[in-house]
Write a protein that holds these residues in place. Structure first.
Motif, PDB file in Angstrom:
ATOM      1  N   VAL A  49      35.231  67.657  12.372  1.00  0.00           N
ATOM      2  CA  VAL A  49      34.891  67.120  13.687  1.00  0.00           C
ATOM      3  C   VAL A  49      33.674  66.221  13.533  1.00  0.00           C
ATOM      4  O   VAL A  49      32.625  66.663  13.058  1.00  0.00           O
ATOM      5  N   LEU A  50      33.829  64.957  13.920  1.00  0.00           N
ATOM      6  CA  LEU A  50      32.698  64.039  13.954  1.00  0.00           C
ATOM      7  C   LEU A  50      32.172  63.988  15.380  1.00  0.00           C
ATOM      8  O   LEU A  50      32.898  63.613  16.304  1.00  0.00           O
ATOM      9  N   LEU A  51      30.928  64.389  15.548  1.00  0.00           N
ATOM     10  CA  LEU A  51      30.287  64.429  16.856  1.00  0.00           C
ATOM     11  C   LEU A  51      29.339  63.232  16.961  1.00  0.00           C
ATOM     12  O   LEU A  51      28.290  63.212  16.313  1.00  0.00           O
ATOM     13  N   ALA A  52      29.745  62.235  17.752  1.00  0.00           N
ATOM     14  CA  ALA A  52      28.961  60.997  17.839  1.00  0.00           C
ATOM     15  C   ALA A  52      28.591  60.529  16.433  1.00  0.00           C
ATOM     16  O   ALA A  52      27.457  60.143  16.163  1.00  0.00           O
ATOM     17  N   GLY A  53      29.552  60.583  15.536  1.00  0.00           N
ATOM     18  CA  GLY A  53      29.287  60.389  14.118  1.00  0.00           C
ATOM     19  C   GLY A  53      29.567  58.985  13.613  1.00  0.00           C
ATOM     20  O   GLY A  53      30.417  58.265  14.152  1.00  0.00           O
ATOM     21  N   MET A  54      28.868  58.611  12.570  1.00  0.00           N
ATOM     22  CA  MET A  54      29.173  57.389  11.835  1.00  0.00           C
ATOM     23  C   MET A  54      30.445  57.627  11.017  1.00  0.00           C
ATOM     24  O   MET A  54      30.593  58.690  10.410  1.00  0.00           O
ATOM     25  N   VAL A  55      31.345  56.677  11.022  1.00  0.00           N
ATOM     26  CA  VAL A  55      32.597  56.797  10.274  1.00  0.00           C
ATOM     27  C   VAL A  55      32.535  55.823   9.104  1.00  0.00           C
ATOM     28  O   VAL A  55      32.605  54.607   9.296  1.00  0.00           O
ATOM     29  N   PRO A  56      32.414  56.331   7.872  1.00  0.00           N
ATOM     30  CA  PRO A  56      32.289  55.436   6.715  1.00  0.00           C
ATOM     31  C   PRO A  56      33.628  54.964   6.188  1.00  0.00           C
ATOM     32  O   PRO A  56      34.674  55.572   6.433  1.00  0.00           O
ATOM     33  N   LYS A  57      33.577  53.862   5.428  1.00  0.00           N
ATOM     34  CA  LYS A  57      34.706  53.382   4.639  1.00  0.00           C
ATOM     35  C   LYS A  57      34.368  53.525   3.162  1.00  0.00           C
ATOM     36  O   LYS A  57      33.182  53.545   2.791  1.00  0.00           O
ATOM     37  N   PRO A  58      35.380  53.638   2.286  1.00  0.00           N
ATOM     38  CA  PRO A  58      35.104  53.749   0.851  1.00  0.00           C
ATOM     39  C   PRO A  58      34.199  52.619   0.363  1.00  0.00           C
ATOM     40  O   PRO A  58      34.409  51.451   0.682  1.00  0.00           O
ATOM     41  N   GLY A  59      33.180  53.012  -0.389  1.00  0.00           N
ATOM     42  CA  GLY A  59      32.267  52.049  -0.978  1.00  0.00           C
ATOM     43  C   GLY A  59      31.197  51.512  -0.059  1.00  0.00           C
ATOM     44  O   GLY A  59      30.364  50.707  -0.478  1.00  0.00           O
ATOM     45  N   GLU A  60      31.184  51.948   1.171  1.00  0.00           N
ATOM     46  CA  GLU A  60      30.223  51.444   2.150  1.00  0.00           C
ATOM     47  C   GLU A  60      28.965  52.315   2.157  1.00  0.00           C
ATOM     48  O   GLU A  60      29.038  53.533   2.288  1.00  0.00           O
TER      49      GLU A  60
ATOM     50  N   VAL B 198      21.294  53.970   0.795  1.00  0.00           N
ATOM     51  CA  VAL B 198      21.795  52.745   0.144  1.00  0.00           C
ATOM     52  C   VAL B 198      22.924  53.018  -0.850  1.00  0.00           C
ATOM     53  O   VAL B 198      23.534  52.085  -1.356  1.00  0.00           O
ATOM     54  N   GLU B 199      23.203  54.290  -1.108  1.00  0.00           N
ATOM     55  CA  GLU B 199      24.264  54.646  -2.054  1.00  0.00           C
ATOM     56  C   GLU B 199      25.634  54.466  -1.412  1.00  0.00           C
ATOM     57  O   GLU B 199      25.857  54.924  -0.288  1.00  0.00           O
ATOM     58  N   PRO B 200      26.597  53.834  -2.085  1.00  0.00           N
ATOM     59  CA  PRO B 200      27.941  53.665  -1.523  1.00  0.00           C
ATOM     60  C   PRO B 200      28.632  55.004  -1.284  1.00  0.00           C
ATOM     61  O   PRO B 200      28.481  55.943  -2.069  1.00  0.00           O
ATOM     62  N   TRP B 201      29.388  55.067  -0.195  1.00  0.00           N
ATOM     63  CA  TRP B 201      30.169  56.278   0.084  1.00  0.00           C
ATOM     64  C   TRP B 201      31.152  56.503  -1.057  1.00  0.00           C
ATOM     65  O   TRP B 201      31.924  55.592  -1.407  1.00  0.00           O
TER      66      TRP B 201
ATOM     67  N   TRP C 212      39.912  58.648   3.024  1.00  0.00           N
ATOM     68  CA  TRP C 212      39.527  59.734   3.919  1.00  0.00           C
ATOM     69  C   TRP C 212      40.145  61.039   3.418  1.00  0.00           C
ATOM     70  O   TRP C 212      41.281  61.052   2.946  1.00  0.00           O
ATOM     71  N   PRO C 213      39.418  62.141   3.456  1.00  0.00           N
ATOM     72  CA  PRO C 213      39.969  63.407   2.945  1.00  0.00           C
ATOM     73  C   PRO C 213      41.189  63.853   3.743  1.00  0.00           C
ATOM     74  O   PRO C 213      41.324  63.537   4.930  1.00  0.00           O
ATOM     75  N   ASP C 214      42.057  64.578   3.090  1.00  0.00           N
ATOM     76  CA  ASP C 214      43.297  65.057   3.704  1.00  0.00           C
ATOM     77  C   ASP C 214      42.991  66.298   4.533  1.00  0.00           C
ATOM     78  O   ASP C 214      43.301  67.435   4.143  1.00  0.00           O
TER      79      ASP C 214
ATOM     80  N   ARG D   7      38.671  52.543  12.341  1.00  0.00           N
ATOM     81  CA  ARG D   7      38.352  53.208  11.077  1.00  0.00           C
ATOM     82  C   ARG D   7      39.123  54.505  10.851  1.00  0.00           C
ATOM     83  O   ARG D   7      39.380  54.874   9.708  1.00  0.00           O
ATOM     84  N   LEU D   8      39.471  55.202  11.909  1.00  0.00           N
ATOM     85  CA  LEU D   8      40.203  56.461  11.762  1.00  0.00           C
ATOM     86  C   LEU D   8      41.638  56.371  12.263  1.00  0.00           C
ATOM     87  O   LEU D   8      42.458  57.236  11.955  1.00  0.00           O
ATOM     88  N   GLY D   9      41.929  55.364  13.065  1.00  0.00           N
ATOM     89  CA  GLY D   9      43.277  55.235  13.606  1.00  0.00           C
ATOM     90  C   GLY D   9      43.613  56.285  14.634  1.00  0.00           C
ATOM     91  O   GLY D   9      44.784  56.630  14.823  1.00  0.00           O
ATOM     92  N   VAL D  10      42.592  56.817  15.309  1.00  0.00           N
ATOM     93  CA  VAL D  10      42.804  57.833  16.341  1.00  0.00           C
ATOM     94  C   VAL D  10      42.033  57.437  17.592  1.00  0.00           C
ATOM     95  O   VAL D  10      41.132  56.601  17.553  1.00  0.00           O
ATOM     96  N   GLU D  11      42.393  58.061  18.706  1.00  0.00           N
ATOM     97  CA  GLU D  11      41.668  57.877  19.955  1.00  0.00           C
ATOM     98  C   GLU D  11      40.600  58.974  20.044  1.00  0.00           C
ATOM     99  O   GLU D  11      40.908  60.161  19.923  1.00  0.00           O
ATOM    100  N   PRO D  12      39.322  58.610  20.222  1.00  0.00           N
ATOM    101  CA  PRO D  12      38.295  59.647  20.285  1.00  0.00           C
ATOM    102  C   PRO D  12      38.411  60.498  21.541  1.00  0.00           C
ATOM    103  O   PRO D  12      38.821  60.015  22.600  1.00  0.00           O
ATOM    104  N   ASP D  13      38.065  61.758  21.413  1.00  0.00           N
ATOM    105  CA  ASP D  13      37.907  62.625  22.570  1.00  0.00           C
ATOM    106  C   ASP D  13      36.522  62.380  23.159  1.00  0.00           C
ATOM    107  O   ASP D  13      35.654  61.780  22.516  1.00  0.00           O
ATOM    108  N   GLU D  14      36.300  62.863  24.383  1.00  0.00           N
ATOM    109  CA  GLU D  14      35.045  62.566  25.060  1.00  0.00           C
ATOM    110  C   GLU D  14      34.461  63.815  25.708  1.00  0.00           C
ATOM    111  O   GLU D  14      35.186  64.684  26.185  1.00  0.00           O
TER     112      GLU D  14
END
Length: 216
Positions: A91-102, A150-153, A158-160, A186-193
């Motif tokens: 569960v990401l709570l108001a979370g930053m969503v990373p991409k590989p290498g970012e 500054v380290e890349p993700w 995304w984990p399974d 980034r996640l391809g989902v609709e966030p809950d609120e």
């Protein structure tokens, strides 16, 4: 019974999770609120994730029925934890969503984040938190060493693991109009609120506990 691993955001500590922990434990669940090694100049993103896994094992003894909750900057750490621990839910709570290498430092520009013109940290992050609680939260703030910024993700995808995103409708730092398209892209989902500020774990712990338990 689930084990909730609670990962705070940048500059924070496990202290911010205390009201939520009381709610979750009162309903029969285990919680482990982790203090990330933010101020360790040698700790990278993987080290932060390893720290979370070690803390869960130390306090619970196993990784079964694990739900990982990442708040704000903790969104860069939580998926790595899920990859290592084979968690049941993220569960990401108001979370930053990373991409590989970012790198976290590059996320702001990559997502089109616009700086919020609110100087007062309480007004920016905790406008709906009781004044005494907000003041105490500020006293628990910490500096953030550079390496994990500054380290890349490190993950190549995304984990399974089933993933939910919970945005805060009254968030002045990550406002809904910024979060919704970012999560879709980034996640391809609709966030809950949920109602509340960026610090909803302090302002609405009972309601947040309801939402987290409802995801099980």
């Amino acid at each position: 019974m689930a084990t909730f691993a609670l990962i705070h955001g940048g500059g924070g500590t496990s202290w911010a999770w205390r009201p939520l922990e009381a709610c979750l434990r009162g309903r029969g669940h285990r919680t482990v609120a982790v203090d990330l090694p933010l101020d360790d100049p040698d700790a990278g993103l993987t080290d932060h994730a390893d720290h979370v896994v070690a803390d869960v094992l130390k306090n619970v003894g196993h990784l079964d029925d694990l739900v990982v909750v990442g708040h704000s900057w903790g969104g860069f750490v939580a998926p790595i934890v899920c990859h290592r621990a084979e968690a049941e839910l993220l569960v990401l709570l108001a979370g930053m969503v990373p991409k590989p290498g970012e790198a976290p430092a590059d996320w702001w520009e990559a997502t089109g984040f616009g700086e919020v013109d609110i100087d007062d940290p309480i007004a920016r992050f905790m406008h709906d938190v009781p004044a005494d609680l907000a003041a105490e939260a500020l006293r628990h703030g910490r500096e953030h060493a550079e390496k994990a910024l500054v380290e890349p993700w490190p993950l190549d995808r995304w984990p399974d693991v089933p993933t939910r995103y919970l945005l805060c409708r009254d968030d002045r730092w990550f406002p809904p109009e910024f979060v919704r398209p970012m999560v879709r892209e980034r996640l391809g989902v609709e966030p809950d609120e949920i109602g509340g500020s960026h610090s909803v774990m302090l302002s609405r712990p009972e309601e947040l506990a309801d939402r987290l338990i409802g995801y099980l």
